[in-house]
Design a protein around this motif. Structure first.
Motif, PDB file in Angstrom:
ATOM      1  N   SER A  24      43.707  41.689  47.511  1.00 60.10           N
ATOM      2  CA  SER A  24      42.613  41.221  47.710  1.00 60.10           C
ATOM      3  C   SER A  24      41.865  43.169  48.216  1.00 60.10           C
ATOM      4  O   SER A  24      40.424  42.504  47.637  1.00 60.10           O
ATOM      5  CB  SER A  24      42.954  40.452  49.090  1.00 60.10           C
ATOM      6  OG  SER A  24      43.329  39.365  49.102  1.00 60.10           O
ATOM      7  N   ALA A  27      40.874  44.793  44.849  1.00 64.62           N
ATOM      8  CA  ALA A  27      39.588  44.249  44.758  1.00 64.62           C
ATOM      9  C   ALA A  27      38.312  44.825  45.333  1.00 64.62           C
ATOM     10  O   ALA A  27      37.785  44.715  44.135  1.00 64.62           O
ATOM     11  CB  ALA A  27      39.575  42.350  45.330  1.00 64.62           C
ATOM     12  N   VAL A  28      38.306  44.538  46.850  1.00 64.51           N
ATOM     13  CA  VAL A  28      37.550  45.520  47.613  1.00 64.51           C
ATOM     14  C   VAL A  28      36.930  46.624  47.200  1.00 64.51           C
ATOM     15  O   VAL A  28      36.409  47.490  46.507  1.00 64.51           O
ATOM     16  CB  VAL A  28      37.278  45.197  48.332  1.00 64.51           C
ATOM     17  CG1 VAL A  28      36.208  45.590  49.622  1.00 64.51           C
ATOM     18  CG2 VAL A  28      37.546  43.704  49.329  1.00 64.51           C
ATOM     19  N   VAL A  32      35.395  43.859  42.199  1.00 67.66           N
ATOM     20  CA  VAL A  32      36.001  42.507  42.029  1.00 67.66           C
ATOM     21  C   VAL A  32      36.266  41.549  42.725  1.00 67.66           C
ATOM     22  O   VAL A  32      36.471  41.933  43.918  1.00 67.66           O
ATOM     23  CB  VAL A  32      36.388  42.662  40.605  1.00 67.66           C
ATOM     24  CG1 VAL A  32      36.099  44.049  39.684  1.00 67.66           C
ATOM     25  CG2 VAL A  32      38.110  43.180  41.031  1.00 67.66           C
ATOM     26  N   SER A  33      36.121  40.543  42.381  1.00 69.09           N
ATOM     27  CA  SER A  33      36.699  39.612  42.561  1.00 69.09           C
ATOM     28  C   SER A  33      37.866  39.476  42.602  1.00 69.09           C
ATOM     29  O   SER A  33      38.852  40.049  42.270  1.00 69.09           O
ATOM     30  CB  SER A  33      36.288  38.060  42.192  1.00 69.09           C
ATOM     31  OG  SER A  33      37.190  38.170  40.739  1.00 69.09           O
ATOM     32  N   GLN A  34      39.659  38.108  44.169  1.00 71.83           N
ATOM     33  CA  GLN A  34      40.220  38.123  43.895  1.00 71.83           C
ATOM     34  C   GLN A  34      41.100  38.039  42.687  1.00 71.83           C
ATOM     35  O   GLN A  34      42.087  38.222  41.683  1.00 71.83           O
ATOM     36  CB  GLN A  34      40.979  37.665  45.198  1.00 71.83           C
ATOM     37  CG  GLN A  34      42.589  37.589  45.333  1.00 71.83           C
ATOM     38  CD  GLN A  34      42.722  36.785  46.547  1.00 71.83           C
ATOM     39  OE1 GLN A  34      41.947  37.201  47.446  1.00 71.83           O
ATOM     40  NE2 GLN A  34      43.891  36.145  46.680  1.00 71.83           N
ATOM     41  N   PRO A  35      40.155  37.033  41.703  1.00 70.45           N
ATOM     42  CA  PRO A  35      41.154  36.415  41.106  1.00 70.45           C
ATOM     43  C   PRO A  35      40.613  36.925  40.017  1.00 70.45           C
ATOM     44  O   PRO A  35      41.916  37.133  39.390  1.00 70.45           O
ATOM     45  CB  PRO A  35      39.786  34.803  40.703  1.00 70.45           C
ATOM     46  CG  PRO A  35      39.043  34.422  42.455  1.00 70.45           C
ATOM     47  CD  PRO A  35      39.254  36.425  42.995  1.00 70.45           C
ATOM     48  N   ALA A  36      40.377  38.287  39.804  1.00 70.81           N
ATOM     49  CA  ALA A  36      40.001  39.036  38.890  1.00 70.81           C
ATOM     50  C   ALA A  36      41.605  40.457  38.858  1.00 70.81           C
ATOM     51  O   ALA A  36      40.951  40.498  37.748  1.00 70.81           O
ATOM     52  CB  ALA A  36      38.621  40.034  38.773  1.00 70.81           C
ATOM     53  N   SER A  38      43.778  39.938  40.375  1.00 69.36           N
ATOM     54  CA  SER A  38      45.168  38.870  40.315  1.00 69.36           C
ATOM     55  C   SER A  38      45.111  38.846  38.382  1.00 69.36           C
ATOM     56  O   SER A  38      46.291  38.956  37.995  1.00 69.36           O
ATOM     57  CB  SER A  38      45.453  37.546  40.634  1.00 69.36           C
ATOM     58  OG  SER A  38      44.978  37.843  42.019  1.00 69.36           O
TER      59      SER A  38
END
Length: 303
Positions: A24, A27-28, A32-36, A38
């Motif tokens: 998380s 990503a920040v 990008v988003s957390q799924p991205a 991952s």
């Protein structure tokens, strides 16, 4: 040279994961988003044929392969960034911001007043938000979490590429007695030392310290008159009693009771104590953060 199949954004994601040890937060950092993030980690694992990061109670733990990759990838990204991105110049005299600084007791006592005096002259719009810590590795936790921008304390035990350090201060132990004490006139021999009651500084409350370890190697033991968890009250206590204590030299000299003390080399050999400037690799090249570290370094040289 063929980079087929390698997306530079994956290397940016790897660097963020290595820095943050958390999907998380990485990503920040990248935006990008957390799924991205991952998905990027999944692609990185396929690219390098290694899990790279394993989940644990303390976050993502890098594998040996990830540790081997960390420094070369970080340096490559820094080189690309320095080539393509023009960084803004930090102007301390015009800045209006707050730096978050982690300090153990010693640098707060000996260095913080000097920092604030210099800031008022050089960067009047800059303020400090100080966070205290006692355990050396607590500073690493604060840096990982982004609670502080930098820390000053004894070197952390966690040796890792994401945490960077610079030697800042050195100090040595001295033995102190009241200037009116008979020992101040006759000198501090080991025999005189052992005849005195002593103040022991023990953050953990143990009745045993560095001095006691050194004495035990000679088959000797000292008498304790007081044990307390921190050393900054010790000079005033020694100045008004018949007790002796062994503390860091600047603690004795900078104390309001410093003029009432006599300082001697300890009658046993004790190690030098060092304090490091500690920061997270994510802020290593940020202009304001670079200025802060250099500013602290410059002021520490006056001590």
């Amino acid at each position: 040279m063929n980079f087929h199949g390698i997306d530079l954004n994956l290397l940016v994601a790897f660097d963020a994961l290595m820095s943050e040890r958390n999907v998380s937060r990485a990503a920040v950092q990248v935006g990008v988003s957390q799924p991205a993030m991952s998905a990027a980690l999944s692609r990185l694992r396929k690219l390098f044929g290694d899990p790279l990061f394993l989940r644990s109670a303390k976050g993502l733990l890098p594998t040996p392969r990830a540790r081997d990759l960390a420094e070369p990838i970080a340096q490559a990204l820094l080189q690309i960034e320095s080539t393509l991105v023009e960084k803004p110049t930090f102007l301390p005299g015009k800045a209006a911001l707050t730096f978050k600084l982690g300090l153990s007791d010693y640098p707060a006592f000996v260095l913080l007043p000097l920092l604030l005096q210099a800031l008022a002259e050089i960067a009047p719009g800059v303020s400090l938000n100080v966070h205290a810590f006692t355990d050396r590795d607590h500073a690493v936790d604060l840096l990982d979490a982004g609670v502080i921008d930098a820390a000053i304390g004894v070197p952390p035990t966690q040796a890792d590429g994401r945490i960077l350090t610079r030697r800042l201060l050195r100090d040595e132990f001295v033995t102190i007695v009241s200037s009116g004490h008979p020992a101040a006139r006759h000198g501090m021999t080991l025999r005189n030392y052992l005849d005195l009651p002593h103040v022991l500084v023990s953050p953990e409350g143990e009745l045993y310290g560095l001095v006691d370890q050194a004495l035990a190697q000679q088959g000797r033991k000292r008498k304790l008159g007081l044990t307390l968890p921190q050393m900054f009250a010790v000079p005033a206590i020694v100045a008004r009693t018949s007790m002796s204590a062994t503390v860091l030299k600047r603690v004795a000299r900078y104390s309001p009771a410093g003029q009432e003390l006599m300082l001697f080399p300890p009658p046993v050999q004790l190690p030098e104590v060092v304090f490091d400037l500690i920061w997270h690799r994510r802020s290593d090249s940020h202009p304001a953060q670079c200025w802060l570290r250099n500013f602290i370094d410059e002021q520490a040289r006056f001590l």
